[in-house]
Design a protein around this motif. Structure first.
Motif, PDB file in Angstrom:
ATOM      1  N   VAL A  26       0.825  -1.190   0.105  1.00 40.31           N
ATOM      2  CA  VAL A  26       0.127   0.050   0.037  1.00 40.31           C
ATOM      3  C   VAL A  26       0.840   1.268  -0.022  1.00 40.31           C
ATOM      4  O   VAL A  26       1.895   1.286   0.789  1.00 40.31           O
TER       5      VAL A  26
ATOM      6  N   GLY B 185      -2.708   0.159  -3.832  1.00 42.06           N
ATOM      7  CA  GLY B 185      -1.990  -0.788  -3.423  1.00 42.06           C
ATOM      8  C   GLY B 185      -2.007  -1.893  -4.476  1.00 42.06           C
ATOM      9  O   GLY B 185      -2.968  -2.014  -5.182  1.00 42.06           O
TER      10      GLY B 185
ATOM     11  N   THR C 225      -3.058  -9.979   1.516  1.00 41.44           N
ATOM     12  CA  THR C 225      -2.708  -8.502   2.036  1.00 41.44           C
ATOM     13  C   THR C 225      -1.735  -8.787   3.022  1.00 41.44           C
ATOM     14  O   THR C 225      -1.450  -9.758   3.508  1.00 41.44           O
TER      15      THR C 225
ATOM     16  N   LEU D 193      -6.738  -1.117   2.285  1.00 41.25           N
ATOM     17  CA  LEU D 193      -6.030   0.066   1.840  1.00 41.25           C
ATOM     18  C   LEU D 193      -5.935   0.930   3.327  1.00 41.25           C
ATOM     19  O   LEU D 193      -5.046   2.043   3.196  1.00 41.25           O
TER      20      LEU D 193
END
Length: 364
Positions: free
Chosen positions: A72, A142, A158, A295
């Protein structure tokens, strides 16, 4: 649509207000009739059939490009002046009920004069927006590892773990040679063993606008207040175009040699798409919650979300980035109950909740 308020109120207060009211009633009666004619399962294929006839990409001939900037990243204060060249002025004129393509609208026999005056006023206000720094432009974006799973989902890795993006699939009956699309089709399936990627973004050009709008309204200058709001919206779209270009050429860099002018950008002649949750290809607004979490949108940009999933400030945009050359925009206008049930199971959400969220596209 605030830009219609003057003409609508004028008609309601005019001598022929009864005729106008009758025309509105007829318009909506016709809309209901057309909607009811479309609202039939005969116009849909079942979900299994749609999945069998999905968009088939030859993944053996494709190697996804790994983004240059994984994870990100944020843009804290982008110079508004950089965004102005990316403005698409045609929707700006449409928002003021001036129907015509820019710049040809300036030569329109009846609308040209008004369009030129509006454009001149917009340029003057843009000068003040830039010179006096009325608005602040912020963004977060991101890139993440991703794979297609469960026919219509995308599993994203993530920093905080895995997130599953749930997508819907087209079901309106098509000719035999046409595919039934889902956004999931643009990501390599897990069974291929190919490492694919997806991007996400959120941006705003709305910070600072409330103070200026309040100033104009205090002076009873509603025209300037509306003009400022419409310009902020256009700048947000321009920011999305500017950011996406940098994604393609620099941040993800899957098309570093792209050389399109603004007309080419407006015509979407570039590779890849940026569909937004709540819009035709992904009509479920609740998927924004996952994007905001991935994000950390609010803390990084100051954008918040209302209970109805609208973003605040209003001049804000969010969405996904897909890079595959065959990715394209499409609409999911209707789904049948079999897909609703399947979607509820994948999303782990009560059917009653989704019935309300997707009522506009659900066949009863």
């Amino acid at each position: 649509d605030a830009s219609k308020s003057v003409s609508v109120v004028s008609r309601l207060l005019g001598q022929n207000h009864g005729v106008y009211g009758a025309s509105v009633k007829k318009e909506y009666a016709d809309l209901r009739k057309r909607r009811n004619a479309q609202n039939t399962s005969k116009n849909c294929v079942d979900l299994k059939y749609a999945r069998r006839h999905k968009l088939k990409i030859n993944w053996e001939e494709y190697q996804p490009v790994r983004p240059e900037q994984m994870g990100v990243n944020a843009l804290e204060d982008v110079n508004i002046e950089k965004l102005i060249p990316y403005i698409d002025w045609t929707p700006f004129f449409l928002s003021w009920q001036l129907k015509g393509k820019h710049p040809k609208i300036f030569d329109h026999p009846s609308l040209g004069g008004e369009a030129r005056k509006l454009f001149a006023d917009a340029q003057k206000l843009l000068e003040r927006i830039v010179g006096e720094k009325w608005l602040t432009a912020r963004a977060v974006y991101g890139f993440f590892e991703a794979e297609a799973v469960n026919d219509d989902d995308i599993r994203v890795r993530t920093q905080n773990g895995e997130v599953v993006l749930n997508n819907l699939r087209q079901q309106i009956r098509k000719a035999e040679n046409l595919p039934y699309r889902s956004l999931t089709d643009f990501i390599a399936p897990s069974e291929t063993g190919i490492q694919d990627y997806i991007g996400a973004f959120a941006l705003t050009t709305g910070h600072g606008i409330e103070k200026r709008v309040a100033y104009f309204k205090q002076k009873h200058d509603d025209y300037s207040a509306l003009l400022l709001q419409s310009l902020a919206d256009r700048l947000a779209e321009a920011f999305a175009e500017y950011l996406h270009k940098n994604v393609r050429t620099t941040y993800w860099r899957y098309d570093p040699d792209e050389a399109l002018d603004n007309e080419g950008l407006i015509a979407e002649q570039y590779q890849g798409i940026r569909p937004a949750p709540g819009y035709p290809a992904c009509p479920d607004h609740t998927e924004k919650l996952k994007l905001f979490e991935m994000l950390d949108v609010t803390s990084r940009t100051g954008i918040t979300m209302t209970e109805s999933f609208a973003m605040y400030p209003a001049a804000s945009i969010c969405g996904w980035y897909f890079s595959h050359p065959e990715s394209k925009y499409f609409g999911i206008n209707t789904i049948s109950r079999d897909q609703l049930i399947d979607y509820a199971q994948r999303k782990n959400t009560p059917i009653s909740v989704l019935e309300k969220l997707l009522n506009h596209i659900l066949i009863t």
